[in-house]
Design an enzyme around this catalytic site. Sequence first.
Site, short mmCIF file in Angstrom:
data_model
loop_
_atom_site.label_atom_id
_atom_site.label_comp_id
_atom_site.label_asym_id
_atom_site.label_seq_id
_atom_site.Cartn_x
_atom_site.Cartn_y
_atom_site.Cartn_z
N LYS A 45 0.80 -1.24 0.00
CA LYS A 45 0.00 0.00 0.00
C LYS A 45 0.83 1.29 0.00
CE LYS A 45 -3.47 -1.09 -0.50
NZ LYS A 45 -3.85 -1.80 -1.77
N TRP A 78 5.47 -9.93 -8.95
CA TRP A 78 6.07 -10.13 -7.62
C TRP A 78 6.78 -11.48 -7.65
CZ3 TRP A 78 1.44 -7.53 -7.96
CH2 TRP A 78 1.31 -6.36 -7.20
N HIS A 101 7.68 -7.56 -1.96
CA HIS A 101 7.36 -6.92 -0.68
C HIS A 101 8.32 -7.40 0.42
CE1 HIS A 101 3.76 -4.96 -2.03
NE2 HIS A 101 3.03 -6.04 -2.14
N ARG A 123 5.94 5.32 2.02
CA ARG A 123 4.77 6.21 2.16
C ARG A 123 4.51 6.44 3.63
NH1 ARG A 123 -1.42 4.81 -0.07
NH2 ARG A 123 -2.17 6.97 0.04
N SER A 131 -4.95 3.07 3.94
CA SER A 131 -5.12 2.36 2.67
C SER A 131 -5.27 0.86 2.96
CB SER A 131 -3.91 2.65 1.78
OG SER A 131 -4.05 2.01 0.54
N TYR A 186 6.06 8.16 -1.83
CA TYR A 186 4.74 8.39 -2.44
C TYR A 186 4.44 9.89 -2.44
CZ TYR A 186 -0.39 7.77 -2.85
OH TYR A 186 -1.71 7.82 -3.24
N MET A 225 -4.80 6.28 -14.36
CA MET A 225 -4.56 4.87 -13.98
C MET A 225 -5.83 4.18 -13.53
SD MET A 225 -0.83 4.58 -12.22
CE MET A 225 -1.24 2.99 -11.54
N GLY A 252 -5.92 7.90 -3.62
CA GLY A 252 -4.68 8.37 -4.23
C GLY A 252 -4.23 9.74 -3.73
P1 A3P Z 1 -5.16 4.66 -1.39
O1 A3P Z 1 -5.82 3.41 -0.87
O2 A3P Z 1 -4.73 5.59 -0.31
O3 A3P Z 1 -5.95 5.34 -2.46
P2 A3P Z 1 -0.10 -0.47 -3.62
O4 A3P Z 1 -0.13 -0.42 -5.10
O5 A3P Z 1 1.28 -0.50 -3.04
O6 A3P Z 1 -1.00 -1.54 -3.08
O7 A3P Z 1 -0.69 0.92 -3.09
C1 A3P Z 1 -2.01 1.26 -3.34
C2 A3P Z 1 -2.20 2.73 -3.01
O8 A3P Z 1 -1.53 3.52 -4.02
C3 A3P Z 1 -3.66 3.13 -3.04
O9 A3P Z 1 -3.79 4.19 -2.08
C4 A3P Z 1 -3.79 3.63 -4.47
O10 A3P Z 1 -4.90 4.45 -4.71
C5 A3P Z 1 -2.47 4.40 -4.60
N1 A3P Z 1 -2.14 4.69 -6.01
C6 A3P Z 1 -2.01 3.84 -7.05
N2 A3P Z 1 -1.76 4.51 -8.19
C7 A3P Z 1 -1.73 5.83 -7.87
C8 A3P Z 1 -1.54 7.04 -8.62
N3 A3P Z 1 -1.35 7.03 -9.93
N4 A3P Z 1 -1.57 8.22 -7.94
C9 A3P Z 1 -1.77 8.25 -6.61
N5 A3P Z 1 -1.97 7.14 -5.85
C10 A3P Z 1 -1.95 5.94 -6.47
#
Ligand code: A3P
Length: 289
Positions: A45, A78, A101, A123, A131, A186, A225, A252
């Site tokens: 996350k 992964w 991870h 982050r 998240s 992040y 995205m 995000g």
């Molecule tokens: P949130 O749940 O706070 O929205 P991971 O990919 O490591 O699992 O992390 C997921 C988190 O990254 C989620 O956060 C997701 O929305 C955020 N994320 C993915 N792509 C993003 C982007 N282009 N800009 C901002 N946040 C992004």
Amino acid sequence: MTEKDLYTEYKGVYVPKHLHPPQSLKYAEEFEFRPDDILIVTYPKSGTTWMQEMVPLIMSEGDLTPVLTVPNWDRVPWLEEHRAIVLNLEDRPAPRIFATHFHYHMMQQSYFKNKPKVIYVMRNPRDVFVSSYHYYGMASYLVKPGTLDEFLMKFINGKVMFGSWFDHVKGWLNAKNQDLIMYITYEEMIWDLKESVSKLANFLGKSLSPELIGKIAEHCTFKNMKQNNMSNYSLVPQEFMDQNKSAFLRKGICGDWKNHFTVAQAEWLDSVYKEEMKDVKFKFMWDEQ
Ligand code: A3P
């Protein structure tokens, strides 16, 4: 279902059984890195999916084909996940791009021997927690988070997948061969995505024009995205991820913890953070706000 039902303990941390059966963990353990591999390392996350979009686009010099035709988990697999075994990773053309991870102390021998490049994404743990809280509520292979207090207790004690955020971050910040590791947050990516793409391209040895950097950054905005079915997890059946409960690409943003924490919860996590991070020299953007 409980931790005992859904997780395996591997090298001291919980991993979800569904995603990481024993043969996958063995595969990861025996994986042979090459010096020209690129490895994206994250605590869950923290921006993994985002990086799975950015790095292939940088390496393809803005050609959108990989990110519009291949799901993120096959595009940048992964090493420890069940898909890795079936993807014939050994034969991928160089430079191969992978994700993990794993904590630093979990890394396989060939990592230390062959020294691939690492991009380590961090982050704000408060937002990682929030998240995760939503993610654990929608993914059937994770233990339901319970109340915010209950989940905070587990998060602080590392009783969540891939263990403690603090151990993960401190382990990688103390890694050897730091010239081969790019540390990025992040928060920096939210603050200035173009600058982040440019720094990543530099680290990866790619000389890209400002126009190309702009194009890549534009494709990697949250809004864009979220619409990319190869990156928004809409291909995962609802029985595994119920995006009606919470979208994978959820908000995000930085600072959503302020919409979730009570004063007492914020103080609780702050006091643990201060103690755990007291010897860390790295300057985090979230500490300065
Ligand atoms: P949130 O749940 O706070 O929205 P991971 O990919 O490591 O699992 O992390 C997921 C988190 O990254 C989620 O956060 C997701 O929305 C955020 N994320 C993915 N792509 C993003 C982007 N282009 N800009 C901002 N946040 C992004």
